[in-house]
Design a protein around this motif. Structure first.
Motif, PDB file in Angstrom:
ATOM      1  N   GLN A  26       6.840  -8.154   1.055  1.00 55.95           N
ATOM      2  CA  GLN A  26       5.511  -8.549   0.179  1.00 55.95           C
ATOM      3  C   GLN A  26       4.462  -9.015   1.162  1.00 55.95           C
ATOM      4  OE1 GLN A  26       4.570  -7.539  -3.180  1.00 55.95           O
ATOM      5  NE2 GLN A  26       6.405  -5.931  -2.410  1.00 55.95           N
ATOM      6  N   ARG A  27       4.817 -10.073   1.986  1.00 56.06           N
ATOM      7  CA  ARG A  27       3.860 -10.616   2.612  1.00 56.06           C
ATOM      8  C   ARG A  27       3.282  -9.722   3.602  1.00 56.06           C
ATOM      9  NH1 ARG A  27       7.922 -14.890   2.601  1.00 56.06           N
ATOM     10  NH2 ARG A  27       8.765 -14.295   4.904  1.00 56.06           N
ATOM     11  N   VAL A  28       4.035  -8.904   4.161  1.00 57.82           N
ATOM     12  CA  VAL A  28       3.287  -7.799   4.993  1.00 57.82           C
ATOM     13  C   VAL A  28       2.295  -6.973   4.135  1.00 57.82           C
ATOM     14  CG1 VAL A  28       3.906  -5.725   6.357  1.00 57.82           C
ATOM     15  CG2 VAL A  28       5.567  -7.467   6.463  1.00 57.82           C
ATOM     16  N   LEU A  29       2.562  -6.641   3.065  1.00 53.09           N
ATOM     17  CA  LEU A  29       1.689  -5.838   2.263  1.00 53.09           C
ATOM     18  C   LEU A  29       0.517  -6.773   1.943  1.00 53.09           C
ATOM     19  CD1 LEU A  29       4.337  -4.187  -0.258  1.00 53.09           C
ATOM     20  CD2 LEU A  29       3.147  -2.932   1.838  1.00 53.09           C
ATOM     21  N   ALA A  30       0.863  -7.782   1.763  1.00 56.12           N
ATOM     22  CA  ALA A  30      -0.223  -8.744   1.369  1.00 56.12           C
ATOM     23  C   ALA A  30      -1.155  -9.007   2.348  1.00 56.12           C
ATOM     24  CB  ALA A  30       0.073 -10.168   0.874  1.00 56.12           C
ATOM     25  N   ALA A  31      -0.866  -8.613   3.552  1.00 57.50           N
ATOM     26  CA  ALA A  31      -1.706  -8.676   4.905  1.00 57.50           C
ATOM     27  C   ALA A  31      -2.250  -7.380   5.037  1.00 57.50           C
ATOM     28  CB  ALA A  31      -0.972  -9.182   6.108  1.00 57.50           C
ATOM     29  N   ASP A  32      -2.450  -6.534   4.250  1.00 60.46           N
ATOM     30  CA  ASP A  32      -2.743  -5.238   4.192  1.00 60.46           C
ATOM     31  C   ASP A  32      -2.180  -4.182   5.487  1.00 60.46           C
ATOM     32  OD1 ASP A  32      -4.416  -3.113   3.031  1.00 60.46           O
ATOM     33  OD2 ASP A  32      -6.160  -3.630   4.251  1.00 60.46           O
ATOM     34  N   VAL A  33      -0.964  -4.660   5.631  1.00 59.47           N
ATOM     35  CA  VAL A  33      -0.337  -3.728   6.709  1.00 59.47           C
ATOM     36  C   VAL A  33       0.420  -2.818   6.171  1.00 59.47           C
ATOM     37  CG1 VAL A  33       1.417  -4.085   8.566  1.00 59.47           C
ATOM     38  CG2 VAL A  33      -0.422  -5.882   8.397  1.00 59.47           C
ATOM     39  N   THR A  51      11.345   1.263  -4.370  1.00 60.54           N
ATOM     40  CA  THR A  51      10.924   0.913  -5.360  1.00 60.54           C
ATOM     41  C   THR A  51      11.527  -0.621  -5.559  1.00 60.54           C
ATOM     42  OG1 THR A  51      11.026   3.138  -6.465  1.00 60.54           O
ATOM     43  CG2 THR A  51      10.983   0.855  -8.083  1.00 60.54           C
ATOM     44  N   ALA A  52      12.574  -0.826  -5.197  1.00 64.30           N
ATOM     45  CA  ALA A  52      12.940  -2.379  -5.374  1.00 64.30           C
ATOM     46  C   ALA A  52      12.497  -3.278  -4.306  1.00 64.30           C
ATOM     47  CB  ALA A  52      14.602  -2.475  -4.838  1.00 64.30           C
ATOM     48  N   LEU A  53      11.648  -2.687  -3.324  1.00 68.77           N
ATOM     49  CA  LEU A  53      11.027  -3.562  -2.104  1.00 68.77           C
ATOM     50  C   LEU A  53       9.616  -3.992  -2.716  1.00 68.77           C
ATOM     51  CD1 LEU A  53      11.730  -1.942   1.239  1.00 68.77           C
ATOM     52  CD2 LEU A  53      12.371  -4.393   0.446  1.00 68.77           C
ATOM     53  N   GLY A  54       9.223  -3.212  -3.760  1.00 69.06           N
ATOM     54  CA  GLY A  54       7.940  -3.258  -4.431  1.00 69.06           C
ATOM     55  C   GLY A  54       6.901  -2.521  -3.725  1.00 69.06           C
ATOM     56  N   LEU A  55       7.254  -1.467  -2.791  1.00 67.00           N
ATOM     57  CA  LEU A  55       6.281  -0.626  -2.420  1.00 67.00           C
ATOM     58  C   LEU A  55       5.469   0.249  -3.116  1.00 67.00           C
ATOM     59  CD1 LEU A  55       8.315   0.580   0.799  1.00 67.00           C
ATOM     60  CD2 LEU A  55       6.975  -1.460   0.759  1.00 67.00           C
TER      61      LEU A  55
END
Length: 254
Positions: A26-33, A51-55
């Motif tokens: 989720q921190r990776v996604l929050a960095a827009d990566v 789905t479980a990872l919140g992608l």
């Protein structure tokens, strides 16, 4: 871009996803990566992890690079197939006790006889060998519950497998894909579509089917549980999965 193997990298070998791994992703996604799952799993068993990872959206590389899926909505972006007849015939001749399955994209598997419980998921259809060989497939799976990975290394070396690519699993498991197809070839196309240079890709994996991916990525990281040849292919080796190796590597950058 971050490319993640699933089994042994994101989830343990019982399929459990640690909360710390999800939080790190989720921190990776929050960095827009973008995060791209890159797995030997079929799509139907990749989706629950997605789905479980919140992608929320984007491509996944499945079946060791033979299948690329965009989701949501579900779309097969690319599926590379080959004629399985020669491979299946030669394996049956050399090792008749070996169990054989072929993948049905998004559904399950067609196979000669049941695999051990938990090995395969989705719709399971038992067919005779001629039916199994009758049409092109994305991959062939060989399994010997009484064998070892060393037995399948010897089998692969003996047969040669010209015209295809093969990956030897942790147990007596052999995945056979179309020639020249692996996680790296599929990820290269995904990265190009996202406008990401390979130098800007972080990849993590722990299996022999991750070797090409780890060599291709700008930073290829092996989880500490990986076999020696996988660790040697990597730029860096993080800790063992149970000790938080995946989380440590993602936290280094995010």
């Amino acid at each position: 871009m971050v490319a993640l193997d699933i089994d042994g990298t994101v989830v343990d070998h019982e399929g459990r996803l640690p909360a710390e791994v999800r939080e790190a992703v989720q921190r990776v996604l929050a960095a827009d990566v973008p995060v791209v799952l890159s797995t030997g799993r079929a799509w139907h068993s990749t989706l629950p992890v997605f789905t479980a990872l919140g992608l929320t959206e984007g491509p996944s590389v499945c079946s060791n690079g033979a299948v690329t899926v965009a989701y949501p909505p579900q779309q097969i972006v690319k599926a590379v197939t080959f004629d399985p007849r020669n491979v299946i015939s030669r394996v049956r001749e050399y090792s008749p006790q070996t169990l054989i399955a072929v993948e049905e994209i998004g559904r399950g598997f067609r196979l000669t006889e049941p695999f051990p419980d938990g090995d395969l998921t989705g719709e399971i259809i038992v067919e005779d060998v001629e039916q199994l060989m009758a049409r092109p497939v994305t991959r062939v799976i060989m399994r010997d519950p009484d064998g070892s990975d060393e037995d399948f290394i010897a089998l692969a070396e003996h047969l040669g497998f010209h015209g295809c690519t093969y990956f030897i699993g942790w147990s007596a498991w052999l995945d056979i894909a179309p020639e020249g197809v692996n996680k790296a070839t599929a990820l290269a196309e995904v990265a190009a579509g996202l406008g990401v240079d390979r130098a800007d890709v972080l990849a993590l994996g722990d299996g022999r089917n991750d070797i090409e991916m780890l060599r291709w990525a700008g930073r290829g990281v092996a989880v500490g549980d990986a076999p020696p040849e996988v660790r040697e292919a990597a730029d860096h080796v993080t800790g063992r999965f149970a000790d938080g190796g995946t989380v440590d590597e993602l936290t280094r950058w995010f």
